[in-house]
Motif scaffolding. Structure first.
Motif, PDB file in Angstrom:
ATOM      1  N   MET A   1      -0.507   2.413  -7.190  1.00 44.31           N
ATOM      2  CA  MET A   1       0.322   1.255  -6.335  1.00 44.31           C
ATOM      3  C   MET A   1       1.521   0.991  -7.054  1.00 44.31           C
ATOM      4  SD  MET A   1      -0.218  -0.290  -3.670  1.00 44.31           S
ATOM      5  CE  MET A   1      -1.954  -0.235  -3.264  1.00 44.31           C
ATOM      6  N   LYS A   2       2.696   1.642  -6.494  1.00 42.59           N
ATOM      7  CA  LYS A   2       3.742   1.377  -7.360  1.00 42.59           C
ATOM      8  C   LYS A   2       4.707   0.103  -6.356  1.00 42.59           C
ATOM      9  CE  LYS A   2       4.096   6.167  -8.848  1.00 42.59           C
ATOM     10  NZ  LYS A   2       4.761   7.295  -8.985  1.00 42.59           N
ATOM     11  N   LYS A   3       4.412   0.159  -5.380  1.00 43.09           N
ATOM     12  CA  LYS A   3       5.407  -1.004  -4.414  1.00 43.09           C
ATOM     13  C   LYS A   3       4.647  -1.672  -3.343  1.00 43.09           C
ATOM     14  CE  LYS A   3       9.785   0.053  -3.242  1.00 43.09           C
ATOM     15  NZ  LYS A   3      11.120   0.495  -2.663  1.00 43.09           N
ATOM     16  N   ILE A   4       4.684  -2.891  -3.306  1.00 38.09           N
ATOM     17  CA  ILE A   4       3.961  -3.675  -2.214  1.00 38.09           C
ATOM     18  C   ILE A   4       5.015  -4.939  -1.824  1.00 38.09           C
ATOM     19  CG2 ILE A   4       1.800  -3.411  -3.534  1.00 38.09           C
ATOM     20  CD1 ILE A   4       2.387  -6.450  -4.261  1.00 38.09           C
ATOM     21  N   ALA A   5       4.428  -5.277  -0.597  1.00 44.03           N
ATOM     22  CA  ALA A   5       5.354  -6.340   0.147  1.00 44.03           C
ATOM     23  C   ALA A   5       4.616  -7.398   0.274  1.00 44.03           C
ATOM     24  CB  ALA A   5       5.818  -5.767   1.360  1.00 44.03           C
ATOM     25  N   ILE A   6       4.908  -8.696   0.679  1.00 42.26           N
ATOM     26  CA  ILE A   6       4.250  -9.816   1.164  1.00 42.26           C
ATOM     27  C   ILE A   6       5.132 -10.323   2.375  1.00 42.26           C
ATOM     28  CG2 ILE A   6       5.651 -11.191  -0.709  1.00 42.26           C
ATOM     29  CD1 ILE A   6       3.099 -12.929  -0.507  1.00 42.26           C
ATOM     30  N   LEU A   7       4.434 -10.802   3.139  1.00 35.85           N
ATOM     31  CA  LEU A   7       4.943 -11.540   4.318  1.00 35.85           C
ATOM     32  C   LEU A   7       4.022 -12.895   4.728  1.00 35.85           C
ATOM     33  CD1 LEU A   7       3.269 -11.331   7.120  1.00 35.85           C
ATOM     34  CD2 LEU A   7       4.323  -9.062   6.990  1.00 35.85           C
ATOM     35  N   THR A   8       4.809 -13.949   5.167  1.00 32.79           N
ATOM     36  CA  THR A   8       4.113 -15.251   5.651  1.00 32.79           C
ATOM     37  C   THR A   8       4.197 -15.340   7.083  1.00 32.79           C
ATOM     38  OG1 THR A   8       6.225 -16.511   5.230  1.00 32.79           O
ATOM     39  CG2 THR A   8       4.319 -16.418   3.629  1.00 32.79           C
ATOM     40  N   SER A   9       3.133 -15.478   7.924  1.00 29.84           N
ATOM     41  CA  SER A   9       3.211 -15.539   9.386  1.00 29.84           C
ATOM     42  C   SER A   9       2.387 -16.595   9.878  1.00 29.84           C
ATOM     43  CB  SER A   9       2.341 -14.237   9.561  1.00 29.84           C
ATOM     44  OG  SER A   9       2.407 -13.935  11.201  1.00 29.84           O
ATOM     45  N   GLY A  10       2.521 -16.889  11.141  1.00 30.56           N
ATOM     46  CA  GLY A  10       2.193 -17.996  11.916  1.00 30.56           C
ATOM     47  C   GLY A  10       2.782 -19.455  11.536  1.00 30.56           C
ATOM     48  N   GLY A  11       1.907 -20.418  11.599  1.00 27.50           N
ATOM     49  CA  GLY A  11       2.488 -21.863  11.149  1.00 27.50           C
ATOM     50  C   GLY A  11       2.555 -21.880   9.749  1.00 27.50           C
ATOM     51  N   ILE A  91       8.793   3.662   5.372  1.00 27.05           N
ATOM     52  CA  ILE A  91      10.298   3.934   4.986  1.00 27.05           C
ATOM     53  C   ILE A  91      10.826   3.404   3.554  1.00 27.05           C
ATOM     54  CG2 ILE A  91      12.672   3.621   5.679  1.00 27.05           C
ATOM     55  CD1 ILE A  91      11.829   4.116   8.479  1.00 27.05           C
ATOM     56  N   PHE A  92      10.135   2.154   3.490  1.00 25.65           N
ATOM     57  CA  PHE A  92      10.854   1.420   2.229  1.00 25.65           C
ATOM     58  C   PHE A  92       9.796   2.025   1.108  1.00 25.65           C
ATOM     59  CE2 PHE A  92      12.774  -1.311   5.193  1.00 25.65           C
ATOM     60  CZ  PHE A  92      13.865  -1.692   4.390  1.00 25.65           C
ATOM     61  N   GLY A  93       8.727   2.711   1.300  1.00 24.15           N
ATOM     62  CA  GLY A  93       7.818   3.131   0.232  1.00 24.15           C
ATOM     63  C   GLY A  93       6.805   2.206  -0.104  1.00 24.15           C
ATOM     64  N   ILE A  94       6.421   1.290   0.854  1.00 25.42           N
ATOM     65  CA  ILE A  94       5.463   0.178   0.198  1.00 25.42           C
ATOM     66  C   ILE A  94       4.248   0.893   0.596  1.00 25.42           C
ATOM     67  CG2 ILE A  94       4.618  -1.997   1.163  1.00 25.42           C
ATOM     68  CD1 ILE A  94       7.757  -2.603   1.507  1.00 25.42           C
ATOM     69  N   GLU A  95       3.177   0.645  -0.454  1.00 28.93           N
ATOM     70  CA  GLU A  95       1.882   1.179  -0.085  1.00 28.93           C
ATOM     71  C   GLU A  95       0.817   0.135   0.371  1.00 28.93           C
ATOM     72  OE1 GLU A  95       1.337   3.920  -3.845  1.00 28.93           O
ATOM     73  OE2 GLU A  95       2.969   2.675  -4.194  1.00 28.93           O
ATOM     74  N   GLY A  96       1.117  -0.904  -0.213  1.00 35.25           N
ATOM     75  CA  GLY A  96       0.303  -2.214   0.026  1.00 35.25           C
ATOM     76  C   GLY A  96       0.978  -3.539   0.607  1.00 35.25           C
ATOM     77  N   LEU A  97       0.227  -4.267   1.435  1.00 30.86           N
ATOM     78  CA  LEU A  97       0.932  -5.450   2.273  1.00 30.86           C
ATOM     79  C   LEU A  97      -0.147  -6.624   1.903  1.00 30.86           C
ATOM     80  CD1 LEU A  97       3.064  -6.865   3.949  1.00 30.86           C
ATOM     81  CD2 LEU A  97       1.852  -6.133   6.032  1.00 30.86           C
ATOM     82  N   VAL A  98       0.673  -7.863   1.403  1.00 28.85           N
ATOM     83  CA  VAL A  98      -0.243  -9.165   1.511  1.00 28.85           C
ATOM     84  C   VAL A  98       0.301  -9.970   2.612  1.00 28.85           C
ATOM     85  CG1 VAL A  98      -0.851 -11.126   0.180  1.00 28.85           C
ATOM     86  CG2 VAL A  98      -0.588  -8.761  -1.051  1.00 28.85           C
ATOM     87  N   VAL A  99      -0.573 -10.485   3.411  1.00 25.48           N
ATOM     88  CA  VAL A  99      -0.338 -11.282   4.654  1.00 25.48           C
ATOM     89  C   VAL A  99      -0.870 -12.580   4.388  1.00 25.48           C
ATOM     90  CG1 VAL A  99      -0.760 -11.554   6.848  1.00 25.48           C
ATOM     91  CG2 VAL A  99      -0.137  -9.216   6.065  1.00 25.48           C
ATOM     92  N   VAL A 100       0.156 -13.556   4.351  1.00 24.01           N
ATOM     93  CA  VAL A 100      -0.310 -14.922   4.304  1.00 24.01           C
ATOM     94  C   VAL A 100      -0.451 -15.541   5.526  1.00 24.01           C
ATOM     95  CG1 VAL A 100      -0.303 -17.274   2.748  1.00 24.01           C
ATOM     96  CG2 VAL A 100       0.606 -15.083   1.982  1.00 24.01           C
ATOM     97  N   GLY A 101      -1.560 -16.131   6.028  1.00 24.73           N
ATOM     98  CA  GLY A 101      -1.327 -16.806   7.391  1.00 24.73           C
ATOM     99  C   GLY A 101      -2.975 -17.227   7.783  1.00 24.73           C
ATOM    100  N   GLY A 102      -2.942 -17.143   9.126  1.00 21.98           N
ATOM    101  CA  GLY A 102      -4.224 -17.684   9.827  1.00 21.98           C
ATOM    102  C   GLY A 102      -4.845 -16.331  10.641  1.00 21.98           C
TER     103      GLY A 102
END
Length: 318
Positions: A1-11, A91-102
């Motif tokens: 795992m060399k690159k990950i991303a994180i996003l926040t979603s919903g309320g 495209i951004f070379g992201i292998e893993g994603l953390v999603v914060v939300g409901g």
């Protein structure tokens, strides 16, 4: 795992920034690059990603809201939109994603996992309506916010000998009302999980009058509805002036409590660990004061079990 991303979603929920900070710094400590996705899934399909370093998350642990911003995207239910999101991540070379939300955000994370993106979910919602975890990120702060408002309302309610009905968030889950009602010393807590009768409310007030009690506090979850009708009935039968206060989105804001900050640190750290272990389609949570993780589909399939005992306590000590 060399690159990950994180996003926040919903309320938004207090503690989201603390979770972002924990994910970014845990990843960087382990030699993993991190990118932040702005505006949730909406920003993801539009390629709104930016690199994040330690300075990106400095001085945010105490801030409410989310520095990555959040948005809802109904069209993310469409397969073509999901595929576009997965393509952007590749495209951004992201292998893993953390999603914060409901739960809605978790459904989106599950779909991306099916498309080959390793995804981990962090429960961020003030309603505390995810059954697999004892507490969600932001719930503790929301309860504190409601209790602070209740304390002030009780002062004016007592001075004017009124009944105050406080409507709090919670469409399908009455946890904010229940916890805040107990902590704020409410005479009655009304939640969507349990039916109530206006006659019982009126009876409570009339019985209190015989004990020389002249002011009351009722905490009601928004999912119950009928606050206006209840107020009118109370005034008509008892003659007691009754006011409704709808707290609304004030419950989402404010500096997160220390409990939410610590929970965010634990959730964020474990989320990165799971990605490093090659796990996908998992969600983190807390149960019996231990950080747990489980399959996202199993978590979403679990039904909420209302805390009957806590409601009994609320009724008996009111």
């Amino acid at each position: 795992m060399k690159k990950i991303a994180i996003l926040t979603s919903g309320g938004d929920a207090p503690g989201m920034n603390a979770a972002i900070r924990a994910v970014v710094r845990t990843a960087l400590h382990n030699g993993i690059e991190v990118m932040g996705v702005e505006r949730g899934f909406y920003g993801l399909i539009n390629g709104e990603l930016k690199p994040m370093d330690r300075n990106s998350v400095s001085d945010i642990v105490h801030k409410g809201g989310t520095i990555l911003k959040t948005a809802r995207l109904e069209t993310f239910k469409d397969r073509a939109v999901q595929e576009k999101a997965a393509q952007v991540l590749r495209i951004f070379g992201i292998e893993g994603l953390v999603v914060v939300g409901g739960d809605g955000s978790f459904h989106g994370a599950a779909k991306l996992s099916e498309l080959g993106i390793n995804t981990i979910g962090i429960p961020g919602t003030i309603d505390n309506d995810l059954a697999y975890t004892d507490f969600t990120l932001g719930f503790d702060t929301a309860v504190d916010t409601v209790v602070e408002a209740i304390n002030k309302l009780k002062d004016t309610s007592a001075s004017h000998e009124r009944c105050s009905i406080v409507e709090v968030m919670g469409r399908h889950c009455g946890d904010i009302a229940l916890y805040a009602g107990i902590a704020g010393g409410a005479e009655l807590v009304v939640v969507p999980e349990k039916p109530y009768s206006v006659n019982d409310v009126v009876k409570l007030i009339l019985e209190g009058r015989s004990r020389d009690k002249h002011h009351y506090l009722i905490v009601m979850a928004e999912g119950v509805g009928g606050a206006k009708e209840m107020a009118e009935e109370i005034e008509e039968v008892t003659g007691l002036e009754t006011r409704i206060t709808v707290l609304g989105h004030i419950q989402r804001g404010g500096s997160p409590s220390s409990a939410d900050r610590i929970l965010a640190a634990k959730f964020g750290h474990r989320a990165v660990e799971l990605l490093m272990e090659g796990k996908t389609s998992r969600v983190v949570g807390i149960r019996d004061n231990h950080i747990i993780d489980m399959d996202i589909h199993e978590a979403l399939a679990m039904e909420n079990v209302f805390d009957e005992k806590l409601l009994t306590i609320a009724q008996e000590i009111s």
